[in-house]
Design a protein around this motif. Structure first.
Motif, PDB file in Angstrom:
ATOM      1  N   VAL A   1       0.853  -1.182   0.000  1.00 33.08           N
ATOM      2  CA  VAL A   1       0.000   0.000   0.000  1.00 33.08           C
ATOM      3  C   VAL A   1       0.892   1.237   0.000  1.00 33.08           C
ATOM      4  CG1 VAL A   1      -1.924   1.191   1.098  1.00 33.08           C
ATOM      5  CG2 VAL A   1      -1.687  -1.289   1.372  1.00 33.08           C
ATOM      6  N   GLU A   2       0.608   2.166  -0.930  1.00 27.33           N
ATOM      7  CA  GLU A   2       1.409   3.382  -1.063  1.00 27.33           C
ATOM      8  C   GLU A   2       0.506   4.608  -1.003  1.00 27.33           C
ATOM      9  OE1 GLU A   2       4.476   2.795  -4.409  1.00 27.33           O
ATOM     10  OE2 GLU A   2       2.960   1.236  -4.730  1.00 27.33           O
ATOM     11  N   ALA A   3       0.987   5.640  -0.331  1.00 24.22           N
ATOM     12  CA  ALA A   3       0.296   6.927  -0.268  1.00 24.22           C
ATOM     13  C   ALA A   3       1.135   7.960  -1.016  1.00 24.22           C
ATOM     14  CB  ALA A   3       0.084   7.367   1.178  1.00 24.22           C
ATOM     15  N   PRO A   4       0.501   8.870  -1.766  1.00 24.58           N
ATOM     16  CA  PRO A   4       1.283   9.880  -2.488  1.00 24.58           C
ATOM     17  C   PRO A   4       1.943  10.904  -1.581  1.00 24.58           C
ATOM     18  CG  PRO A   4      -1.068  10.321  -2.707  1.00 24.58           C
ATOM     19  CD  PRO A   4      -0.947   8.997  -2.020  1.00 24.58           C
ATOM     20  N   ASP A   5       1.414  11.077  -0.369  1.00 26.32           N
ATOM     21  CA  ASP A   5       1.969  12.033   0.584  1.00 26.32           C
ATOM     22  C   ASP A   5       3.221  11.432   1.227  1.00 26.32           C
ATOM     23  OD1 ASP A   5       2.599  13.777   2.618  1.00 26.32           O
ATOM     24  OD2 ASP A   5       0.564  13.895   3.429  1.00 26.32           O
ATOM     25  N   PRO A   6       4.415  12.009   1.024  1.00 22.99           N
ATOM     26  CA  PRO A   6       5.637  11.441   1.590  1.00 22.99           C
ATOM     27  C   PRO A   6       5.668  11.478   3.112  1.00 22.99           C
ATOM     28  CG  PRO A   6       6.082  13.610   0.650  1.00 22.99           C
ATOM     29  CD  PRO A   6       4.692  13.239   0.235  1.00 22.99           C
ATOM     30  N   MET A   7       4.771  12.246   3.728  1.00 18.04           N
ATOM     31  CA  MET A   7       4.702  12.317   5.174  1.00 18.04           C
ATOM     32  C   MET A   7       3.852  11.196   5.781  1.00 18.04           C
ATOM     33  SD  MET A   7       6.632  14.743   6.367  1.00 18.04           S
ATOM     34  CE  MET A   7       7.780  14.125   5.124  1.00 18.04           C
ATOM     35  N   VAL A   8       3.236  10.373   4.933  1.00 17.29           N
ATOM     36  CA  VAL A   8       2.468   9.218   5.409  1.00 17.29           C
ATOM     37  C   VAL A   8       3.338   7.975   5.254  1.00 17.29           C
ATOM     38  CG1 VAL A   8       0.436   7.771   5.069  1.00 17.29           C
ATOM     39  CG2 VAL A   8       0.246  10.252   4.844  1.00 17.29           C
ATOM     40  N   TRP A   9       3.674   7.344   6.382  1.00 15.92           N
ATOM     41  CA  TRP A   9       4.519   6.151   6.386  1.00 15.92           C
ATOM     42  C   TRP A   9       3.637   4.920   6.545  1.00 15.92           C
ATOM     43  CZ3 TRP A   9       5.231   2.629  10.500  1.00 15.92           C
ATOM     44  CH2 TRP A   9       6.223   1.657  10.280  1.00 15.92           C
ATOM     45  N   ILE A  10       3.784   3.958   5.629  1.00 11.83           N
ATOM     46  CA  ILE A  10       3.031   2.704   5.679  1.00 11.83           C
ATOM     47  C   ILE A  10       4.032   1.557   5.694  1.00 11.83           C
ATOM     48  CG2 ILE A  10       1.272   1.257   4.583  1.00 11.83           C
ATOM     49  CD1 ILE A  10       0.227   3.776   3.184  1.00 11.83           C
ATOM     50  N   ASP A  11       3.964   0.713   6.712  1.00 16.39           N
ATOM     51  CA  ASP A  11       4.919  -0.374   6.893  1.00 16.39           C
ATOM     52  C   ASP A  11       4.621  -1.522   5.927  1.00 16.39           C
ATOM     53  OD1 ASP A  11       7.005  -1.783   7.950  1.00 16.39           O
ATOM     54  OD2 ASP A  11       6.054  -2.216   9.886  1.00 16.39           O
TER      55      ASP A  11
ATOM     56  N   ASP B   1       5.474  13.653  10.159  1.00 24.92           N
ATOM     57  CA  ASP B   1       5.627  15.014  10.671  1.00 24.92           C
ATOM     58  C   ASP B   1       5.125  15.158  12.096  1.00 24.92           C
ATOM     59  OD1 ASP B   1       2.922  14.751  10.274  1.00 24.92           O
ATOM     60  OD2 ASP B   1       2.731  16.402   8.839  1.00 24.92           O
ATOM     61  N   GLY B   2       4.670  14.037  12.701  1.00 22.90           N
ATOM     62  CA  GLY B   2       4.202  14.063  14.077  1.00 22.90           C
ATOM     63  C   GLY B   2       2.799  14.587  14.258  1.00 22.90           C
ATOM     64  N   ASN B   3       2.102  14.878  13.171  1.00 27.55           N
ATOM     65  CA  ASN B   3       0.757  15.422  13.262  1.00 27.55           C
ATOM     66  C   ASN B   3      -0.336  14.398  12.975  1.00 27.55           C
ATOM     67  OD1 ASN B   3       1.685  18.049  13.862  1.00 27.55           O
ATOM     68  ND2 ASN B   3       2.060  18.439  11.679  1.00 27.55           N
ATOM     69  N   GLY B   4       0.018  13.101  13.046  1.00 25.17           N
ATOM     70  CA  GLY B   4      -0.973  12.074  12.766  1.00 25.17           C
ATOM     71  C   GLY B   4      -1.151  11.873  11.270  1.00 25.17           C
ATOM     72  N   VAL B   5      -2.186  11.122  10.903  1.00 21.97           N
ATOM     73  CA  VAL B   5      -2.411  10.752   9.518  1.00 21.97           C
ATOM     74  C   VAL B   5      -3.785  11.218   9.066  1.00 21.97           C
ATOM     75  CG1 VAL B   5      -2.615   8.840   7.888  1.00 21.97           C
ATOM     76  CG2 VAL B   5      -0.942   8.728   9.744  1.00 21.97           C
ATOM     77  N   LEU B   6      -3.813  11.936   7.966  1.00 24.55           N
ATOM     78  CA  LEU B   6      -5.069  12.288   7.305  1.00 24.55           C
ATOM     79  C   LEU B   6      -5.160  11.413   6.058  1.00 24.55           C
ATOM     80  CD1 LEU B   6      -7.571  14.097   7.167  1.00 24.55           C
ATOM     81  CD2 LEU B   6      -6.231  15.722   5.817  1.00 24.55           C
ATOM     82  N   LEU B   7      -6.068  10.433   6.087  1.00 18.51           N
ATOM     83  CA  LEU B   7      -6.122   9.415   5.042  1.00 18.51           C
ATOM     84  C   LEU B   7      -7.086   9.813   3.931  1.00 18.51           C
ATOM     85  CD1 LEU B   7      -5.217   6.554   4.176  1.00 18.51           C
ATOM     86  CD2 LEU B   7      -7.259   5.685   5.321  1.00 18.51           C
ATOM     87  N   ASP B   8      -6.568   9.899   2.721  1.00 15.89           N
ATOM     88  CA  ASP B   8      -7.388  10.095   1.525  1.00 15.89           C
ATOM     89  C   ASP B   8      -7.450   8.759   0.808  1.00 15.89           C
ATOM     90  OD1 ASP B   8      -8.630  10.744  -0.814  1.00 15.89           O
ATOM     91  OD2 ASP B   8      -7.107  12.151  -1.518  1.00 15.89           O
ATOM     92  N   ARG B   9      -8.546   8.022   1.015  1.00 19.84           N
ATOM     93  CA  ARG B   9      -8.650   6.674   0.457  1.00 19.84           C
ATOM     94  C   ARG B   9      -8.513   6.665  -1.063  1.00 19.84           C
ATOM     95  NH1 ARG B   9     -12.502   6.678   4.572  1.00 19.84           N
ATOM     96  NH2 ARG B   9     -12.240   5.051   6.172  1.00 19.84           N
TER      97      ARG B   9
ATOM     98  N   SER C   1      -6.658   8.285  -2.947  1.00 26.56           N
ATOM     99  CA  SER C   1      -5.297   8.487  -3.447  1.00 26.56           C
ATOM    100  C   SER C   1      -4.380   7.299  -3.178  1.00 26.56           C
ATOM    101  CB  SER C   1      -4.687   9.737  -2.803  1.00 26.56           C
ATOM    102  OG  SER C   1      -4.415   9.514  -1.428  1.00 26.56           O
ATOM    103  N   LEU C   2      -4.834   6.320  -2.404  1.00 23.98           N
ATOM    104  CA  LEU C   2      -3.986   5.182  -2.073  1.00 23.98           C
ATOM    105  C   LEU C   2      -3.828   4.246  -3.276  1.00 23.98           C
ATOM    106  CD1 LEU C   2      -5.252   4.204   1.493  1.00 23.98           C
ATOM    107  CD2 LEU C   2      -3.211   5.516   0.897  1.00 23.98           C
ATOM    108  N   ARG C   3      -2.641   3.705  -3.425  1.00 28.61           N
ATOM    109  CA  ARG C   3      -2.380   2.695  -4.451  1.00 28.61           C
ATOM    110  C   ARG C   3      -2.119   1.372  -3.739  1.00 28.61           C
ATOM    111  NH1 ARG C   3       2.014   3.722  -9.066  1.00 28.61           N
ATOM    112  NH2 ARG C   3       3.292   4.279  -7.258  1.00 28.61           N
ATOM    113  N   VAL C   4      -2.960   0.379  -4.030  1.00 27.49           N
ATOM    114  CA  VAL C   4      -2.849  -0.936  -3.412  1.00 27.49           C
ATOM    115  C   VAL C   4      -2.466  -1.937  -4.497  1.00 27.49           C
ATOM    116  CG1 VAL C   4      -3.996  -2.712  -2.037  1.00 27.49           C
ATOM    117  CG2 VAL C   4      -4.656  -0.303  -1.762  1.00 27.49           C
ATOM    118  N   THR C   5      -1.311  -2.583  -4.330  1.00 27.91           N
ATOM    119  CA  THR C   5      -0.828  -3.547  -5.314  1.00 27.91           C
ATOM    120  C   THR C   5      -0.777  -4.930  -4.677  1.00 27.91           C
ATOM    121  OG1 THR C   5       0.558  -1.837  -6.330  1.00 27.91           O
ATOM    122  CG2 THR C   5       1.003  -4.121  -6.939  1.00 27.91           C
ATOM    123  N   VAL C   6      -1.392  -5.898  -5.353  1.00 28.81           N
ATOM    124  CA  VAL C   6      -1.354  -7.293  -4.921  1.00 28.81           C
ATOM    125  C   VAL C   6      -0.349  -8.013  -5.817  1.00 28.81           C
ATOM    126  CG1 VAL C   6      -2.665  -9.401  -4.527  1.00 28.81           C
ATOM    127  CG2 VAL C   6      -3.764  -7.183  -4.193  1.00 28.81           C
TER     128      VAL C   6
END
Length: 271
Positions: free
Chosen positions: A209-219, A240-248, A250-255
């Protein structure tokens, strides 16, 4: 015409015992394939990396271990946009860790859109990437050159082969539904995804799972396959320490599995 890529050693790799270093120029060569111009004025080109036997580099998401890519096109001119078309990587499992790799060769197609299609694109590209075998070596590549309408088509066969290996779309892959949601855990938050396919899936699946925002970290995601459904959970945080604002959307999910990749752009809330 493009200059031969200059590959330089970025740093030493330290293992237990003595310091080991290898010169990337002795391991890999890099070149820019100018490709061809399309009817809309854009260019289909590619980066080609050839490595010595036993060496590999990484997909756009390395996996649990690996060195990520960094591309800097800022020195280029008459370049409006750049879009990579990554081919499906191989899945490498070593010492209990999973990486997504390309062994010995990577042809990475790239679509270049000029600001003015009647004017040459001046390319000045700096790349940081990794080469790995028993050790991993960070390397840098600088490519400079010009692409215009009169450029001779270069590397078309290899580029078209790489394009044929890119991820399937959700429709091509038989995806019926994709959902995602942030779930509280005792260690923070995790991102839960569920992909429903029209056909039953094999068990050896990995979800990225990838987010376009570089400040959103996904393990790296923990993935589970049950029949037509592939689900995953991955830790998520805001760098950035301000939590996560999720824009569903914009997410790229690759299987990924050993035979194909299916890419889903955007997902909905469960329910």
């Amino acid at each position: 015409m493009f200059n031969i890529a200059q590959i330089s050693l970025a740093s030493l790799t330290v293992l237990s015992g003595p310091v080991l270093a290898q010169d990337p120029s002795q391991i890999a060569s890099a070149a820019f394939l100018s490709g061809w111009q399309q009817d809309d004025g854009s260019h289909v080109a590619a980066l080609r990396f050839e490595m010595e036997p036993g060496w590999h580099t990484y997909w756009r998401v390395p996996g649990q271990v690996g060195i990520p890519w960094e591309f800097d096109w800022s020195g280029s001119s008459n370049l409006k946009s750049v879009t990579f078309e990554w081919p499906r990587p191989e899945i490498l499992e070593t010492f209990g860790f999973v990486s997504f790799v390309f062994e010995e060769e990577l042809v990475l197609p790239v679509r270049l859109v000029p600001i003015d299609s009647a004017t040459p694109i001046e390319i000045s590209l700096a790349i940081d990437y990794g080469l790995c075998s028993e050790i991993c070596i960070p390397a840098t590549v600088d490519l400079n050159g010009q692409i215009d309408v009169a450029s001779v088509s270069q590397g078309r066969e290899g580029i078209e082969k790489a394009l044929s290996q890119r991820a399937q779309s959700a429709a091509e892959g038989g995806v019926l539904k994709a959902t995602c949601n942030i779930v509280p855990t005792d260690k923070g938050f995790s991102l839960a995804t569920s992909i429903e396919f029209a056909a039953s899936q094999n068990d050896a699946q990995y979800v990225v799972v990838e987010a376009p925002d570089p400040m959103v970290w996904i393990d790296f995601a923990d993935t589970k396959t049950e029949g037509h459904h592939v689900t995953s959970r991955a830790r998520i945080d805001g760098l950035d320490g301000n939590g996560v604002l999720l824009d569903r959307s914009s997410l790229r999910v690759t299987v990924l599995d050993a035979d194909r990749a299916v890419e889903v752009q955007g997902c909905t809330a469960p329910g």
